[in-house]
Motif scaffolding. Structure first.
Motif, PDB file in Angstrom:
ATOM      1  N   UNK A 566       0.816  -1.396   0.107  1.00  0.00           N
ATOM      2  CA  UNK A 566       0.290   0.190   0.208  1.00  0.00           C
ATOM      3  C   UNK A 566       0.277   1.214  -0.098  1.00  0.00           C
ATOM      4  N   UNK A 567       0.178   2.323  -0.482  1.00  0.00           N
ATOM      5  CA  UNK A 567       1.229   3.341  -0.974  1.00  0.00           C
ATOM      6  C   UNK A 567       0.201   4.896   0.508  1.00  0.00           C
ATOM      7  N   UNK A 568       0.782   5.180   1.322  1.00  0.00           N
ATOM      8  CA  UNK A 568       0.850   7.177   1.734  1.00  0.00           C
ATOM      9  C   UNK A 568       1.503   7.822   1.631  1.00  0.00           C
ATOM     10  N   UNK A 569       1.204   9.164   2.017  1.00  0.00           N
ATOM     11  CA  UNK A 569       1.712   9.871   1.781  1.00  0.00           C
ATOM     12  C   UNK A 569       0.918  10.646   2.614  1.00  0.00           C
ATOM     13  N   UNK A 570       1.858  11.745   3.028  1.00  0.00           N
ATOM     14  CA  UNK A 570       1.284  13.192   3.970  1.00  0.00           C
ATOM     15  C   UNK A 570       2.474  14.102   3.513  1.00  0.00           C
ATOM     16  N   UNK A 571       1.919  15.649   4.270  1.00  0.00           N
ATOM     17  CA  UNK A 571       2.522  16.338   3.605  1.00  0.00           C
ATOM     18  C   UNK A 571       2.729  17.423   4.531  1.00  0.00           C
ATOM     19  N   UNK A 572       3.696  18.481   4.720  1.00  0.00           N
ATOM     20  CA  UNK A 572       4.191  19.497   5.373  1.00  0.00           C
ATOM     21  C   UNK A 572       4.566  20.565   5.348  1.00  0.00           C
ATOM     22  N   UNK A 573       4.520  20.994   6.024  1.00  0.00           N
ATOM     23  CA  UNK A 573       4.828  23.113   5.917  1.00  0.00           C
ATOM     24  C   UNK A 573       4.716  23.732   7.144  1.00  0.00           C
ATOM     25  N   UNK A 574       6.421  24.240   6.864  1.00  0.00           N
ATOM     26  CA  UNK A 574       6.425  24.930   8.013  1.00  0.00           C
ATOM     27  C   UNK A 574       6.556  26.616   7.804  1.00  0.00           C
ATOM     28  N   UNK A 575       5.806  27.744   8.536  1.00  0.00           N
ATOM     29  CA  UNK A 575       5.834  29.116   8.681  1.00  0.00           C
ATOM     30  C   UNK A 575       6.728  29.425  10.241  1.00  0.00           C
ATOM     31  N   UNK A 576       7.526  30.882   9.905  1.00  0.00           N
ATOM     32  CA  UNK A 576       8.686  31.251  10.258  1.00  0.00           C
ATOM     33  C   UNK A 576       8.053  33.046  10.477  1.00  0.00           C
ATOM     34  N   UNK A 577       7.682  33.697  11.620  1.00  0.00           N
ATOM     35  CA  UNK A 577       7.571  34.653  11.568  1.00  0.00           C
ATOM     36  C   UNK A 577       8.707  36.166  10.926  1.00  0.00           C
ATOM     37  N   UNK A 578       9.233  35.310  12.255  1.00  0.00           N
ATOM     38  CA  UNK A 578      11.021  35.644  11.869  1.00  0.00           C
ATOM     39  C   UNK A 578      12.013  35.686  10.434  1.00  0.00           C
ATOM     40  N   UNK A 579      11.070  34.987   9.549  1.00  0.00           N
ATOM     41  CA  UNK A 579      11.865  34.784   8.358  1.00  0.00           C
ATOM     42  C   UNK A 579      13.367  34.328   8.210  1.00  0.00           C
ATOM     43  N   UNK A 580      13.483  33.604   9.165  1.00  0.00           N
ATOM     44  CA  UNK A 580      14.532  32.733   9.679  1.00  0.00           C
ATOM     45  C   UNK A 580      14.460  31.964   8.317  1.00  0.00           C
ATOM     46  N   UNK A 581      15.870  30.809   7.981  1.00  0.00           N
ATOM     47  CA  UNK A 581      15.889  30.012   6.791  1.00  0.00           C
ATOM     48  C   UNK A 581      15.613  28.794   8.054  1.00  0.00           C
ATOM     49  N   UNK A 582      14.344  28.527   7.253  1.00  0.00           N
ATOM     50  CA  UNK A 582      13.678  26.327   7.636  1.00  0.00           C
ATOM     51  C   UNK A 582      14.406  26.005   7.329  1.00  0.00           C
ATOM     52  N   UNK A 583      14.589  24.477   7.235  1.00  0.00           N
ATOM     53  CA  UNK A 583      15.158  23.368   6.859  1.00  0.00           C
ATOM     54  C   UNK A 583      13.554  22.193   7.885  1.00  0.00           C
ATOM     55  N   UNK A 584      13.440  21.560   7.094  1.00  0.00           N
ATOM     56  CA  UNK A 584      12.411  20.129   7.361  1.00  0.00           C
ATOM     57  C   UNK A 584      13.275  18.685   6.976  1.00  0.00           C
ATOM     58  N   UNK A 585      12.999  17.984   7.798  1.00  0.00           N
ATOM     59  CA  UNK A 585      13.473  16.871   8.266  1.00  0.00           C
ATOM     60  C   UNK A 585      13.293  15.612   8.390  1.00  0.00           C
ATOM     61  N   UNK A 586      13.161  14.812   7.919  1.00  0.00           N
ATOM     62  CA  UNK A 586      12.692  13.405   8.002  1.00  0.00           C
ATOM     63  C   UNK A 586      13.666  11.980   8.659  1.00  0.00           C
ATOM     64  N   UNK A 587      13.799  11.825   9.301  1.00  0.00           N
ATOM     65  CA  UNK A 587      14.686  10.842  10.086  1.00  0.00           C
ATOM     66  C   UNK A 587      14.344   9.367  10.620  1.00  0.00           C
ATOM     67  N   UNK A 588      14.678   7.712  10.067  1.00  0.00           N
ATOM     68  CA  UNK A 588      13.916   6.724  10.794  1.00  0.00           C
ATOM     69  C   UNK A 588      14.342   6.921  12.075  1.00  0.00           C
TER      70      UNK A 588
END
Length: 748
Positions: A566-588
């Protein structure tokens, strides 16, 4: 038993012949003087040294020994402690104060005999102390102030304390008297020399005249195998002479009790032996002593006139008068004075020097230090400038300075001294001026580069430096720098600081800058403080996702169940009011995402980030009994506040029915009902093979544990195999080590 007259004559002739044969060696006249020295090395080891002064003109070369023996005795008992052989280590000529005054009739060698000696604590512990002696004969025949000088011997002598006191090591070295010189004295002229010494332990030293020791060596035994113990005989003075009147003179020989300075104005020609003793004291208690014997030769000398030095007062024709005049140095008065020095003797080389009496520094300078007068082509007077430094400050006191001129007369220079009294007020020294281009206060954020300039000037144009400190912090460890340069009478500095995250620990930094001028050792300063305010605020970023959200503070992690393939998908979104550089990551947790069929595709940026997660479910999740993944949103800032989501992914098993095997069979009825024990049918629903969980086999046992049946086929059928009725036990095993157990009863 009687001896006849002829026998007496033969014996007398034999004795005379023996004395003639032994005479040159036995009556060797060579000893000028000398002293012993004992210096601490380390542990229980000391260096014992004998300095023997040898008459290089009249001395017999056969009396130049390759070694001498020193004997150590206890003072309280005169018990011999040990004998030490001292080998000859150096043989050098003794110099003159003025080499130009060297006389071929007076040449002295310094022979140094030295050896390391051990003085153990357990042996050298007598509170009365110890003494060392070396005996050697003979003195010079030509000595004028003692009786029978050619038969006079010498005992070199020193005393030292026990090496242990109150149960603890007591370290002490004997004082060292200044080296002797080959100088002679002139009849009717003052002779002086500093015999004062130095002590490694900084003990107090006291000097006095003593009668030289003779001892027991003689012309018949000039070099005893070992020294005898005390007491030792003294040399015998000629009539009218004594310990306090060793050299005829006006005044006679004296020595400064505290300084060790010898002085005598001899009135007779000749060669005179004299003795001095230097005692050392610590905390008022005498520790030991050293003795030196030496000789002074008095000869007739040509008349040597005393040189003359004059100090000229500014604005006056008359010279400075000692006791009446005082030089008063003020910021507006001259600080240089004219000196003139001369000598009536022909071709006289003069040397000018200064000796401060009641102060140390700073000293004035002399433009001319030496010169020659009364010779062809040169003037009869030398002129020098005595200049006092502008910073000299006597603080209201009267300072005394000796201005000394010395000639090159023999045997010792003659001198003239003018003792100058003076007071001094230094030139004014105002504080420097310091300016900065920094606006106050400076407001900065991490990452900003702060720069500003500083300019320092001094009203007197004194040399300047700039100093930088942080009030309550280290400016340099924070990365701030101050570069300096001089341009004419200005001293400039450039401040630079790249503000980094280390600065957010404090909201305000106060940098103190100081302009420093130094004149005559006096420090004048002016300081400015530049406050720099660090502005930093950080709001935590937000992370949203299409993943289900766990509710409640103690809710377990979200579990996502997906069937095989089977296939599972998910979406992520990050927001920062200070406009700092953002980085999304995933780790098993304990596994690699790609190896488990998972992908995570981030799109990072300033103030915003997005990502897509996709999982094609495979057996890896079943092998690890579920896969846990942590998703994180990280901001690049000084105090990051990461946001995380943890999700557990589980593979759904196709076995959704309960495993309900039969528990009784009736094989004897053969009615087609319950004839066999079997599991692979729709009623029982044996768990199917799934990923690594595959049917491995079935085993059946009696109640006593005896195996009665085994099969590796899922479609097995067991009818009891003719076994008697009763209860039996089955065990179903899968390759993933999962087991199913139960009972099966064979009905009668």
């Amino acid at each position: 038993m009687s001896i006849s007259t002829p026998q007496r004559l033969r014996a007398g002739l034999l004795l005379v012949l023996l004395l003639c044969l032994l005479g040159p060696a036995a009556r060797a006249t060579h000893i000028v003087g000398g002293e012993l020295d004992l210096q601490y090395q380390n542990g229980n080891t000391y260096l014992l040294t004998l300095n023997l002064y040898f008459d290089a003109v009249n001395g017999n070369a056969g009396a130049l020994d390759d070694d001498l023996v020193a004997s150590i005795f206890s003072k309280s008992t005169n018990r011999r402690m040990q004998n030490v052989t001292l080998p000859l280590t150096t043989n050098t000529l003794v110099s003159y104060t003025n080499p130009a005054c060297t006389s071929p009739s007076l040449i002295t060698r310094r022979l140094v005999y030295a050896q390391r000696v051990s003085l153990p604590d357990a042996t050298y512990d007598d509170p009365a102390g110890y003494y060392v002696a070396v005996e050697r004969c003979c003195r010079n025949n030509g000595i004028s102030n003692i009786q029978v000088p050619g038969n006079a011997a010498q005992t070199f002598y020193l005393e030292f304390p026990a090496v242990v006191r109150n149960g603890r090591p007591f370290i002490n070295s004997t004082p060292r008297i200044f080296p002797a010189l080959s100088d002679y004295a002139c009849r009717g002229e003052l002779f002086y020399y500093n015999f004062g010494g130095q002590d490694a332990d900084k003990d107090s030293l006291v000097y006095e005249l003593v009668t030289p020791l003779n001892g027991r060596s003689s012309t018949f035994d000039p070099k005893p195998t070992v020294a005898s113990s005390a007491p030792y005989t003294n040399v015998v003075w000629n009539s009218g002479l004594s310990t306090t009147n060793q050299i005829p003179g006006n005044p006679t020989l004296t020595i400064g009790r505290q300084t060790g300075r010898l002085e005598v104005r001899p009135t007779q020609l000749g060669l005179f032996v004299f003795g001095i003793k230097c005692s050392e004291y610590r905390d008022g208690v005498k520790l030991g002593e050293v003795r030196r014997d030496f000789q002074l030769k008095v000869i007739p000398c040509a008349t040597n006139s005393r040189p003359k030095v004059l100090v000229q007062m500014p604005g006056r024709s008359l010279p400075y008068v000692v006791g009446r005049d005082t030089l008063r140095l003020t910021p507006s008065s001259p600080r240089c004075f004219r000196l003139s020095f001369t000598d009536s003797d022909p071709t006289s080389a003069l040397t000018l020097s200064l000796n401060p009496i009641n102060f140390s520094a700073p000293l004035p300078t002399l433009s001319v230090l030496q010169g020659t007068v009364n010779t062809a082509g040169v003037p009869d007077t030398i002129v020098s400038q005595l200049c006092f430094p502008s910073c000299l400050d006597t603080k209201g006191k009267v300072y005394l300075l000796d201005v000394i001129v010395a000639d090159n007369g023999c045997s010792l220079p003659k001198r003239d001294t003018v003792r100058v009294a003076f007071t001094a007020i230094p030139d004014p020294n105002g504080p420097p001026v310091l300016r900065t281009t920094a606006a106050s206060p400076l407001r900065v954020r991490p990452g900003d580069l702060v720069t500003f300039d500083l300019t320092a000037t001094d009203p007197e144009n004194d040399p300047l430096t700039l100093e930088m400190i942080g009030k309550g912090f280290s400016a340099t460890s924070l990365g701030a720098q101050l570069t300096q340069a001089s341009n004419g009478n200005q001293h400039t500095g450039r401040f630079t600081w790249r503000v980094d995250c280390a600065a957010v620990d404090k909201p305000l930094y106060e940098f103190e800058f100081t302009a420093v001028s130094m004149l005559c050792g006096e420090r004048k300063t002016t300081s400015v403080v530049v406050p720099i305010q660090v502005e930093y605020q950080n709001a935590a970023p937000t992370l949203t996702s299409s993943l289900p959200v766990a509710t409640g503070p103690t809710a377990p992690p979200v579990v996502i169940q997906v069937p095989l393939n089977g296939v599972y998908e998910a979406t992520f979104e990050g927001l920062d009011a200070d406009q700092d550089l953002l980085a999304l990551s995933a780790a098993g947790q304990g596994f690699d995402l790609a190896a488990a069929g998972m992908t995570f595709t981030p799109r990072n940026g300033a103030g915003q980030a997005a990502a897509t997660f996709r999982w094609v479910a495979d057996c890896e999740a079943a092998r690890q009994d579920g896969l846990t993944v942590t998703f994180q949103l990280q901001e690049t800032t000084c105090r990051p506040q990461p946001q995380t989501r943890t999700v557990r992914f589980v593979l759904t098993s196709p076995d959704t029915m309960r495993f309900l095997p039969p528990n009784i069979i009736t094989p004897t009825t053969r009615d087609g009902k319950n004839d066999f024990f079997e599991l692979d049918n729709v009623q029982v629903h044996l768990p199917p093979d799934f990923c690594d969980a595959r049917f491995a086999g079935v085993k059946i046992f009696t109640r006593w544990g005896n195996q009665v049946y085994q099969s590796g086929s899922r479609s097995f059928r067991w009818d009891g195999s003719g076994l008697p009725p009763g209860v039996y036990y089955y065990l179903v095993e899968y390759t993933n080590k999962k087991r199913y157990k139960g009972t099966i009863t064979i009905a009668p």
